[in-house]
Motif scaffolding. Structure first.
Motif, PDB file in Angstrom:
ATOM      1  N   VAL A   1     -29.345  15.624  21.117  1.00  9.01           N
ATOM      2  CA  VAL A   1     -27.973  15.658  20.412  1.00  9.01           C
ATOM      3  C   VAL A   1     -28.388  15.276  18.959  1.00  9.01           C
ATOM      4  O   VAL A   1     -29.255  14.500  18.626  1.00  9.01           O
ATOM      5  CB  VAL A   1     -26.984  14.675  20.940  1.00  9.01           C
ATOM      6  CG1 VAL A   1     -26.474  15.080  22.263  1.00  9.01           C
ATOM      7  CG2 VAL A   1     -27.553  13.157  20.905  1.00  9.01           C
ATOM      8  N   ALA A   2     -27.460  15.671  17.960  1.00  9.93           N
ATOM      9  CA  ALA A   2     -27.334  15.505  16.311  1.00  9.93           C
ATOM     10  C   ALA A   2     -26.263  14.669  16.245  1.00  9.93           C
ATOM     11  O   ALA A   2     -24.954  15.178  16.704  1.00  9.93           O
ATOM     12  CB  ALA A   2     -27.218  16.743  15.807  1.00  9.93           C
ATOM     13  N   GLU A   3     -26.403  13.317  15.967  1.00  8.99           N
ATOM     14  CA  GLU A   3     -25.186  12.358  16.070  1.00  8.99           C
ATOM     15  C   GLU A   3     -24.830  11.815  14.764  1.00  8.99           C
ATOM     16  O   GLU A   3     -25.838  11.507  14.059  1.00  8.99           O
ATOM     17  CB  GLU A   3     -25.484  11.297  17.259  1.00  8.99           C
ATOM     18  CG  GLU A   3     -24.502  10.513  17.167  1.00  8.99           C
ATOM     19  CD  GLU A   3     -24.873   9.078  18.058  1.00  8.99           C
ATOM     20  OE1 GLU A   3     -24.067   8.860  19.097  1.00  8.99           O
ATOM     21  OE2 GLU A   3     -25.981   8.757  17.798  1.00  8.99           O
ATOM     22  N   GLN A   4     -23.506  11.877  14.188  1.00  9.78           N
ATOM     23  CA  GLN A   4     -23.344  11.280  12.944  1.00  9.78           C
ATOM     24  C   GLN A   4     -22.004  10.266  13.160  1.00  9.78           C
ATOM     25  O   GLN A   4     -20.872  10.902  13.684  1.00  9.78           O
ATOM     26  CB  GLN A   4     -23.144  12.272  11.995  1.00  9.78           C
ATOM     27  CG  GLN A   4     -23.059  11.684  10.570  1.00  9.78           C
ATOM     28  CD  GLN A   4     -23.078  12.703   9.660  1.00  9.78           C
ATOM     29  OE1 GLN A   4     -22.409  13.734   9.677  1.00  9.78           O
ATOM     30  NE2 GLN A   4     -24.026  12.200   8.402  1.00  9.78           N
ATOM     31  N   ASP A   5     -22.003   9.175  12.774  1.00 15.07           N
ATOM     32  CA  ASP A   5     -20.921   8.118  13.070  1.00 15.07           C
ATOM     33  C   ASP A   5     -20.434   8.342  14.227  1.00 15.07           C
ATOM     34  O   ASP A   5     -19.275   8.073  14.645  1.00 15.07           O
ATOM     35  CB  ASP A   5     -19.882   8.336  11.943  1.00 15.07           C
ATOM     36  CG  ASP A   5     -20.212   8.497  10.516  1.00 15.07           C
ATOM     37  OD1 ASP A   5     -21.119   7.629  10.332  1.00 15.07           O
ATOM     38  OD2 ASP A   5     -19.767   9.484   9.598  1.00 15.07           O
ATOM     39  N   GLY A   6     -21.213   8.346  15.359  1.00 11.11           N
ATOM     40  CA  GLY A   6     -20.879   8.137  16.873  1.00 11.11           C
ATOM     41  C   GLY A   6     -20.407   9.459  17.230  1.00 11.11           C
ATOM     42  O   GLY A   6     -20.117   9.550  18.473  1.00 11.11           O
ATOM     43  N   GLU A   7     -20.373  10.624  16.477  1.00  2.79           N
ATOM     44  CA  GLU A   7     -19.959  11.890  16.928  1.00  2.79           C
ATOM     45  C   GLU A   7     -21.169  12.540  17.287  1.00  2.79           C
ATOM     46  O   GLU A   7     -21.868  12.787  16.517  1.00  2.79           O
ATOM     47  CB  GLU A   7     -19.094  12.232  16.194  1.00  2.79           C
ATOM     48  CG  GLU A   7     -18.043  13.743  16.571  1.00  2.79           C
ATOM     49  CD  GLU A   7     -17.183  13.765  15.898  1.00  2.79           C
ATOM     50  OE1 GLU A   7     -16.149  14.666  16.288  1.00  2.79           O
ATOM     51  OE2 GLU A   7     -16.884  13.156  14.838  1.00  2.79           O
ATOM     52  N   ILE A   8     -21.263  13.513  18.469  1.00  2.55           N
ATOM     53  CA  ILE A   8     -22.227  14.626  18.655  1.00  2.55           C
ATOM     54  C   ILE A   8     -21.672  15.609  17.810  1.00  2.55           C
ATOM     55  O   ILE A   8     -20.648  16.396  18.180  1.00  2.55           O
ATOM     56  CB  ILE A   8     -21.983  14.711  20.147  1.00  2.55           C
ATOM     57  CG1 ILE A   8     -22.563  13.552  20.892  1.00  2.55           C
ATOM     58  CG2 ILE A   8     -23.109  15.893  20.458  1.00  2.55           C
ATOM     59  CD1 ILE A   8     -22.476  13.520  22.246  1.00  2.55           C
ATOM     60  N   LEU A   9     -22.384  16.066  16.895  1.00  2.66           N
ATOM     61  CA  LEU A   9     -22.301  17.084  16.200  1.00  2.66           C
ATOM     62  C   LEU A   9     -22.853  18.479  16.589  1.00  2.66           C
ATOM     63  O   LEU A   9     -22.628  19.674  16.188  1.00  2.66           O
ATOM     64  CB  LEU A   9     -22.627  16.978  14.543  1.00  2.66           C
ATOM     65  CG  LEU A   9     -21.521  16.014  14.014  1.00  2.66           C
ATOM     66  CD1 LEU A   9     -21.938  15.867  12.422  1.00  2.66           C
ATOM     67  CD2 LEU A   9     -20.197  16.280  14.189  1.00  2.66           C
TER      68      LEU A   9
END
Ligand SMILES: CC(C)(COP(=O)(O)OP(=O)(O)OC[C@H]1O[C@@H](n2cnc3c(N)ncnc32)[C@H](O)[C@@H]1OP(=O)(O)O)[C@@H](O)C(=O)NCCC(=O)NCCS
Length: 310
Positions: free
Chosen positions: A47-55
């Motif tokens: 996964v690519a994750e930013q601020d706890g969200e899977i983008l």
């Protein structure tokens, strides 16, 4: 952006990564059941994750107990503006961790290039894969026989026999690889000798759920080896498996006799469907499927790393 393998704690969020585009993907039911039986594993879902969200999410498939063998799904969140760059970065991180770049297999409808939505869904994924080193492109034609099509009678031109010695099949595979139009065989022969390649092919077919006792060598009435037929099966049911005609016997239509033997083998055991794939470039094989009443129902697009540059 954090690129990492998934963990069990991600399951809820992974199940929410829904691809709305008309392209094959790891939908929630498949994700759950394959994670349970080992065809998917958390360390092969990246996964690519930013601020706890899977983008972005990429899912690789393999047999339980093998390495990752195929990329099954490439997802990006609708809010991502540059999905090509993000997906390419995600693939590169996973490839580095795997030490391998498994091919991406995309299942598509016949005539997909003329369907704008499908072509667009393939387009960005294709470019992301290319940037991550999956530069070779191959289209495979997916055929299926169903009982509405005839079960051919033996023509008598070839005599089929069971052969318990695997070495006889190694020799037949190696001989039939000369001048092959099959992409996988041609690519493999750029980096290995025919016997090594034949042994690997044989090992793959032995690992499949088909029965070894179905395999046949095919000889002319004078006793000369002309080809071989390997009816097989995968997790979804009976498949044609593999067949080959030795180079000195090509151009006589023996492909029809070998395919007929495989169809008879499965039909005699009550098969309701026999699946088969061949490359768009392997015209003699594609024509044989059509003559034998196999229906073209889909395309498999395979994006892979070039073996010479790997
Ligand atoms: C595909 C294959 C089984 C075809 O066997 P075949 O019995 O020679 O097929 P046909 O007799 O129907 O051939 C039809 C035409 O294609 C030509 N042809 C067949 N195989 C060819 C090849 N590998 N390269 C170039 N031309 C080929 C034949 O010479 C014939 O030409 P013609 O119409 O001008 O006479 C054979 O090429 C083969 O064993 N290839 C390697 C293994 C393979 O690809 N298996 C299928 C994997 S899915």
């Amino acid at each position: 952006m954090l690129f990492r393998p998934a963990t069990e704690a991600d399951l809820g969020r992974l199940l929410h990564c829904a691809v709305g585009e008309p392209v094959s993907w790891a939908h929630p039911e498949r994700l759950r059941s394959f994670l349970a039986d080992g065809h998917y594993r958390y360390d092969r879902v990246w996964v690519a994750e930013q601020d706890g969200e899977i983008l972005a999410r990429a899912v690789w498939w393999g047999f339980p107990g093998t390495g990752p063998l195929a990329l099954d799904c490439l997802y990006s969140h609708p809010s991502v503006t540059d999905r090509v760059t993000l997906a390419a970065d995600l693939l590169r991180h996973a490839h580095d961790a795997f030490g391998d770049r498994p091919a991406y297999h995309v299942f598509l409808p016949v005539g997909w290039r003329d369907n704008h939505a499908v072509a667009a869904a393939v387009g960005w994924r294709h470019e992301a894969c290319r940037r991550a080193g999956l530069t070779d492109e191959l289209e495979r034609l997916r055929y299926a026989w169903t009982p509405g099509s005839p079960v051919p009678e033996p023509s008598g031109r070839l005599i089929f026999r069971e052969e318990p010695d695997d070495e006889a099949f190694v020799a037949a595979f190696a001989a039939a690889s000369a001048g092959s139009l099959d992409h996988h065989t041609r690519q493999a022969l750029l980096v290995k000798d025919p016997e090594t390649q034949a042994r690997e092919d044989l090992a793959d077919y032995l690992a499949m759920p088909g029965d070894r006792s179905w395999w046949r060598l095919a000889c002319t009435p004078s006793g000369e080896l002309a080809g071989f037929a390997l009816p097989s099966a995968n997790a979804s049911g009976p498949v044609v498996g593999y067949l080959g005609v030795l180079p000195e016997h090509r151009g006589r239509g023996y492909v029809d006799d070998l395919l007929a033997e495989i169809t008879r083998c499965h039909a005699a055991r009550g098969a309701r469907r026999i699946a088969a794939d061949t490359d768009t470039g392997n015209l003699p094989m594609a024509r044989a499927f059509e003559r034998a009443g196999y229906e073209l129902f889909a395309i498999r697009l395979v994006l892979s790393a070039n073996p010479v540059n790997t």
